[in-house]
Scaffold this motif. Structure first.
Motif: not given
Length: 176
Positions: A100, A111-112, A114, A116, A121-122
Motif C-alpha cells: 500500500i 481499492s478494497n 468487493r 473475499e 487484499h487491497k
C-alpha cells in the motif's frame, strides 16, 4: 487523499519480488534497454488485466526494439501470481507484493476488494510508468478503474516518436 507522481520526477526506489524470490528494484533499467515501462495491474482477480497483459505481449517486440523493456507488477501474493500464470501468455517479467505504501508513492488509486471471492487484499488500480534513461518519469497513466488504460498500439507508436532523436520531444505536463 490521492496524490500523483509528477511527470519528470525521478521514479521512486521501490523493491518487489519475482517468482524466484529475487528482490528487484522496479525502476532500475536493465543493460539491454535504455528505457523501462512499468505496468501496474490489479491482480489475478481481474480478467481485464489478464486481457491487457496478453495484448501487451503482442506489442512486446516492437516496444523492446525501441529500447524500452516491459515489466508488470501487482499487489498479489506469490501464490496468486503463480495461479495467474496459466491465464497469462507473457514473456516479460512479472512481480508481486506491491505494498500500500508503494502504491501511494506511485500515486495509484487503491481499492478494497468487493468480497473475499474477488481477492483477499487491497489492490492498486491500473497504472503505467515509462522511465527514461535518466530515471525520470517520461510518460505516466493512472486510472481509478480497470476500464481506462492506454491503447497499446498508440502507446508503442508514441514511444517511437518520443524516442526519435530528431523529434527532441520533452517530458510533457511539467508546468508548475
Amino acid at each position: 487523499m490521492h496524490t500523483s507522481l509528477p511527470a519528470g520526477s525521478a521514479f521512486p526506489k521501490i523493491v518487489v519480488t519475482d517468482l524466484e524470490d529475487n528482490i528487484i528494484e522496479l525502476g532500475k533499467i536493465s543493460t539491454t534497454a535504455d528505457w523501462k515501462m512499468v505496468v501496474v495491474y490489479r491482480g489475478k482477480h481481474c480478467p481485464l488485466c489478464t486481457k491487457y497483459l496478453n495484448l501487451l505481449e503482442t506489442y512486446k517486440q516492437r516496444i523492446e526494439d525501441n529500447g524500452v523493456e516491459i515489466v508488470a507488477v501487482s499487489a498479489d501474493s506469490k501464490a496468486q501470481l503463480e495461479g495467474h500464470l496459466s491465464d497469462l501468455q507473457v514473456s516479460f517479467p512479472l512481480y508481486y507484493g506491491l505494498t500500500i505504501e508503494q502504491m501511494q508513492v506511485l500515486g495509484l488509486y487503491i481499492s478494497n476488494p468487493r468480497s473475499e471471492k474477488e481477492t483477499d487484499h487491497k489492490f492498486a488500480e491500473p497504472g503505467m510508468f515509462v522511465i527514461n534513461e535518466k530515471g525520470q518519469v517520461q510518460v505516466l497513466d493512472i486510472s481509478n478503474g480497470p476500464l481506462a488504460r492506454p491503447e497499446i498500439g498508440t502507446l508503442a507508436a508514441g514511444l517511437e516518436f518520443i524516442k526519435a532523436p530528431e523529434n527532441d520531444y520533452p517530458i510533457r505536463g511539467t508546468f508548475e
